[in-house]
Each structure stands twice: as structure tokens, then as C-alpha cells.
Design a protein around this motif. Structure first.
Motif, PDB file in Angstrom:
ATOM      1  N   VAL A  85      30.003  74.009  44.027  1.00  0.00           N
ATOM      2  CA  VAL A  85      30.878  72.852  43.777  1.00  0.00           C
ATOM      3  C   VAL A  85      30.094  71.597  43.381  1.00  0.00           C
ATOM      4  N   PRO A  86      28.978  71.259  44.021  1.00  0.00           N
ATOM      5  CA  PRO A  86      28.228  70.072  43.575  1.00  0.00           C
ATOM      6  C   PRO A  86      27.793  70.145  42.120  1.00  0.00           C
ATOM      7  N   GLY A  87      27.386  71.330  41.660  1.00  0.00           N
ATOM      8  CA  GLY A  87      27.014  71.480  40.256  1.00  0.00           C
ATOM      9  C   GLY A  87      28.210  71.338  39.337  1.00  0.00           C
ATOM     10  N   ILE A  88      29.365  71.857  39.740  1.00  0.00           N
ATOM     11  CA  ILE A  88      30.587  71.716  38.951  1.00  0.00           C
ATOM     12  C   ILE A  88      30.972  70.239  38.844  1.00  0.00           C
ATOM     13  N   LEU A  89      30.786  69.499  39.920  1.00  0.00           N
ATOM     14  CA  LEU A  89      31.082  68.061  39.880  1.00  0.00           C
ATOM     15  C   LEU A  89      30.162  67.342  38.899  1.00  0.00           C
ATOM     16  N   MET A  90      28.901  67.760  38.834  1.00  0.00           N
ATOM     17  CA  MET A  90      27.985  67.168  37.860  1.00  0.00           C
ATOM     18  C   MET A  90      28.428  67.483  36.443  1.00  0.00           C
ATOM     19  N   GLN A 148      26.713  68.093  30.094  1.00  0.00           N
ATOM     20  CA  GLN A 148      27.647  69.131  30.503  1.00  0.00           C
ATOM     21  C   GLN A 148      26.957  70.466  30.755  1.00  0.00           C
ATOM     22  N   PHE A 149      25.959  70.793  29.932  1.00  0.00           N
ATOM     23  CA  PHE A 149      25.313  72.097  30.044  1.00  0.00           C
ATOM     24  C   PHE A 149      23.909  72.027  30.643  1.00  0.00           C
ATOM     25  N   GLY A 150      23.353  70.818  30.768  1.00  0.00           N
ATOM     26  CA  GLY A 150      22.064  70.659  31.433  1.00  0.00           C
ATOM     27  C   GLY A 150      22.047  71.208  32.853  1.00  0.00           C
ATOM     28  N   PRO A 151      23.147  71.047  33.627  1.00  0.00           N
ATOM     29  CA  PRO A 151      23.148  71.583  34.991  1.00  0.00           C
ATOM     30  C   PRO A 151      22.933  73.089  35.083  1.00  0.00           C
ATOM     31  N   PHE A 152      23.134  73.826  33.983  1.00  0.00           N
ATOM     32  CA  PHE A 152      22.877  75.266  34.039  1.00  0.00           C
ATOM     33  C   PHE A 152      21.406  75.550  34.331  1.00  0.00           C
ATOM     34  N   VAL A 153      20.502  74.651  33.895  1.00  0.00           N
ATOM     35  CA  VAL A 153      19.075  74.847  34.170  1.00  0.00           C
ATOM     36  C   VAL A 153      18.681  73.901  35.294  1.00  0.00           C
ATOM     37  N   SER A 154      19.313  74.094  36.424  1.00  0.00           N
ATOM     38  CA  SER A 154      19.069  73.264  37.610  1.00  0.00           C
ATOM     39  C   SER A 154      19.443  74.095  38.827  1.00  0.00           C
ATOM     40  N   SER A 155      19.619  73.440  39.944  1.00  0.00           N
ATOM     41  CA  SER A 155      20.016  74.147  41.160  1.00  0.00           C
ATOM     42  C   SER A 155      21.522  74.285  41.284  1.00  0.00           C
ATOM     43  N   PHE A 173      24.249  65.768  46.323  1.00  0.00           N
ATOM     44  CA  PHE A 173      25.692  66.033  46.469  1.00  0.00           C
ATOM     45  C   PHE A 173      25.922  67.148  47.491  1.00  0.00           C
ATOM     46  N   ARG A 174      25.150  68.229  47.351  1.00  0.00           N
ATOM     47  CA  ARG A 174      25.331  69.400  48.218  1.00  0.00           C
ATOM     48  C   ARG A 174      25.016  69.058  49.678  1.00  0.00           C
ATOM     49  N   ALA A 175      23.953  68.298  49.878  1.00  0.00           N
ATOM     50  CA  ALA A 175      23.584  67.924  51.238  1.00  0.00           C
ATOM     51  C   ALA A 175      24.660  67.054  51.888  1.00  0.00           C
ATOM     52  N   LEU A 176      25.202  66.117  51.138  1.00  0.00           N
ATOM     53  CA  LEU A 176      26.214  65.218  51.687  1.00  0.00           C
ATOM     54  C   LEU A 176      27.540  65.933  51.953  1.00  0.00           C
ATOM     55  N   LEU A 177      27.884  66.894  51.098  1.00  0.00           N
ATOM     56  CA  LEU A 177      29.185  67.555  51.230  1.00  0.00           C
ATOM     57  C   LEU A 177      29.162  68.740  52.178  1.00  0.00           C
ATOM     58  N   ILE A 225      38.886  67.681  32.322  1.00  0.00           N
ATOM     59  CA  ILE A 225      39.135  68.159  33.680  1.00  0.00           C
ATOM     60  C   ILE A 225      39.200  69.679  33.711  1.00  0.00           C
ATOM     61  N   ALA A 226      39.820  70.269  32.664  1.00  0.00           N
ATOM     62  CA  ALA A 226      40.018  71.718  32.639  1.00  0.00           C
ATOM     63  C   ALA A 226      38.692  72.473  32.566  1.00  0.00           C
ATOM     64  N   PHE A 227      37.722  71.939  31.793  1.00  0.00           N
ATOM     65  CA  PHE A 227      36.471  72.673  31.611  1.00  0.00           C
ATOM     66  C   PHE A 227      35.740  72.923  32.935  1.00  0.00           C
ATOM     67  N   PRO A 228      35.470  71.893  33.758  1.00  0.00           N
ATOM     68  CA  PRO A 228      34.779  72.188  35.025  1.00  0.00           C
ATOM     69  C   PRO A 228      35.602  73.068  35.954  1.00  0.00           C
ATOM     70  N   CYS A 229      36.938  72.933  35.909  1.00  0.00           N
ATOM     71  CA  CYS A 229      37.770  73.797  36.747  1.00  0.00           C
ATOM     72  C   CYS A 229      37.654  75.249  36.311  1.00  0.00           C
ATOM     73  N   LEU A 230      37.622  75.488  34.998  1.00  0.00           N
ATOM     74  CA  LEU A 230      37.442  76.849  34.493  1.00  0.00           C
ATOM     75  C   LEU A 230      36.072  77.399  34.882  1.00  0.00           C
ATOM     76  N   MET A 231      35.041  76.557  34.809  1.00  0.00           N
ATOM     77  CA  MET A 231      33.709  76.986  35.234  1.00  0.00           C
ATOM     78  C   MET A 231      33.705  77.350  36.718  1.00  0.00           C
ATOM     79  N   LEU A 232      34.412  76.563  37.511  1.00  0.00           N
ATOM     80  CA  LEU A 232      34.504  76.839  38.942  1.00  0.00           C
ATOM     81  C   LEU A 232      35.157  78.195  39.182  1.00  0.00           C
ATOM     82  N   LEU A 233      36.272  78.464  38.506  1.00  0.00           N
ATOM     83  CA  LEU A 233      36.964  79.738  38.671  1.00  0.00           C
ATOM     84  C   LEU A 233      36.114  80.894  38.152  1.00  0.00           C
TER      85      LEU A 233
END
Length: 255
Positions: free
Chosen positions: A62-67, A179-186, A214-218, A31-39
Motif C-alpha cells: 500500500v505505501p508504494g501504491i500511494l507513491m 508513476q513507474f519509478g516506484p517499481f524499482v524501489s521497495s 510511509f510503511r513504517a508510519l502506517l 485515481i483508477a490507475f493506482p487502485c488497479l495496481m493495488l488489485l
């Protein structure tokens, strides 16, 4: 037979939940890792990447952090399964009259619960730093359904990683893809801002359509047909993960 598989899966789920309560550090770190990435991306890189407007950029990332949080939950599953293998737990279970699928299904069910709870906490932190979703009740419902499907897919893929890896470190390393694949995405910038080769990869791998949906829905951005690709990738990864996990489980040597 189906009833027995469900009951045995529930037993394995209870075991997984007790293991989580006994060793909570992995859950907390997931849980801490995505929260740290968000901050980090909000307060350190947000002004530069987001063009000076933190409010809009928080909504974008936020959608990418959730992924990434979903990937973290999958990593815990890979590690748990590999630890059970190294400690001989799975070898003992294979000698018992338990449906083979139940041994892994309990782990995946536990991953669904843990990861879904982590998404709720990440959204809570995001709200504190300025995330302002515009989703309706139906949008939240659709987001929840897709998120559970993605968690299911990632959990089964990571279950396979845990079974085929030789060590816990290897299982963790393989699951870093999610965990790190989303870095090479939107997740953090639009693929349009990337160089040509990277942009092509970012547009045609599974993370981008999932994150865009995720982004479109949120946040109310245009949904278009991205949800079709998101669902197709999730279903495809689920099937690959289930079949791969089953085959790897059956190939395990008896001890």
C-alpha cells in the motif's frame, strides 16, 4: 506584494478546480490507475510475491501504491500546464499584472488538493481488500505531513516538466518517472531480493526512503533514520522544481 501573490494564486486555484470539475476524466484515471495496481498486485501477483500470505503483502504494498498515486497527480499537473501553454493561456497571463509565481502556485495548490483526495480514496480501497494499518493518531498525522510534502515536491517537478515539454505527450511521458519509478524501489519487493546493481539503485533513489517511511508510519515497521532521507529528498526536489519552474516560465517566449 505577498498578499497580492496569495490572492492571485487563489484565483488560479479556483480556475484549476473548475477545470477539474469540467473535465473529470483525468482525475478519475489518476485515481483508477493506482487502485488497479493495488488489485493487480494483491490478487494476481500477491500469492507468488508475498509468499502466499495476502494479508501481510497488502500491508507491504500500500505505501508504494500511494507513491504511485502521488505520481499520477503530478502527471495531471504537467498535462494541465502544457495544455495551457499550447492554448495560449499562459502567454495571456504573462501579459497581465500577475505575480509570476501565482500562475504556477495555483496549479500546484490544485494538485495538492486533488492528490490528497486521491490518497484518501486509495486508502479506502486498500481497506476493502485487506489493508490493516496499525498507525496511531500521531503516526497518521506524521504520514499526512510527509505525504503533503511529497505531493508538493512532485507537483513542482511536474510543473517544470509541463513547462519545458514541447507537447502534452512529452509532458505526460516525463511525469511517468514518478508513476513507474516506484517499481524499482521497495514498493513491491525488498531491495534485498534484487540483483546487486538494481539493489544499489533501489536503495539510493528517492522513492525507497519515502515508501519505507510511509510503511513504517502506517504499519509499525521500524522507522529508523529513513524519514530523514525522505524529508531531505522531498525538500530537495521541491527546491529544484520551484527554481526550474520559475526559470522555465521566465524563458517562455512572449506571443
Amino acid at each position: 506584494m505577498a498578499r497580492r501573490a496569495v490572492l492571485d494564486s487563489a484565483t488560479m486555484l479556483r480556475r484549476d478546480m473548475r477545470h477539474m470539475l469540467r473535465f473529470p476524466l483525468m482525475t478519475v484515471s489518476g485515481i483508477a490507475f493506482p487502485c488497479l495496481m493495488l488489485l493487480l498486485f494483491t490478487y494476481v501477483f500477491g500469492a507468488a510475491i508475498g509468499g502466499g500470505g495476502l494479508g501481510g503483502y497488502v500491508n507491504y504494498i500500500v505505501p508504494g501504491i500511494l507513491m504511485m498515486a502521488i505520481g499520477g497527480g503530478g502527471a495531471a499537473t504537467a498535462i494541465n500546464i502544457n495544455e495551457d501553454m499550447s492554448e495560449g493561456v499562459i502567454a495571456r497571463l504573462r501579459t497581465m499584472a500577475i505575480p509570476r509565481i501565482a500562475v504556477l502556485a495555483g496549479q500546484v495548490a490544485g494538485s495538492l488538493i486533488r492528490t490528497a483526495a486521491s490518497l484518501v480514496l486509495v486508502v479506502g480501497v486498500a481497506l476493502l481488500v485487506g489493508f490493516r494499518p496499525s498507525a496511531s493518531f500521531l503516526d497518521w498525522l506524521a504520514f499526512s505531513g510527509l505525504a503533503l510534502l511529497v505531493i508538493f515536491a512532485v507537483s513542482w517537478m511536474c510543473a517544470a516538466f509541463g513547462l519545458v515539454a514541447k507537447t502534452v505527450a512529452g509532458a505526460n511521458s516525463a511525469s511517468l518517472l514518478f508513476q513507474f519509478g516506484p517499481f524499482v524501489s521497495s514498493a513491491f519487493v525488498s531491495p534485498d531480493a534484487m540483483s546487486k546493481g538494481i539493489r544499489w539503485f533501489a536503495e539510493y533513489q528517492p522513492f525507497t526512503p519515502i515508501i519505507d517511511t510511509f510503511r513504517a508510519l502506517l504499519t509499525g515497521t521500524p522507522l529508523g533514520t529513513t524519514w530523514i532521507a525522505a524529508v531531505a529528498w522531498s525538500v530537495g526536489l521541491s527546491l529544484v522544481g520551484i527554481l526550474w519552474s520559475r526559470a522555465a516560465f521566465l524563458r517562455l517566449p512572449s506571443r
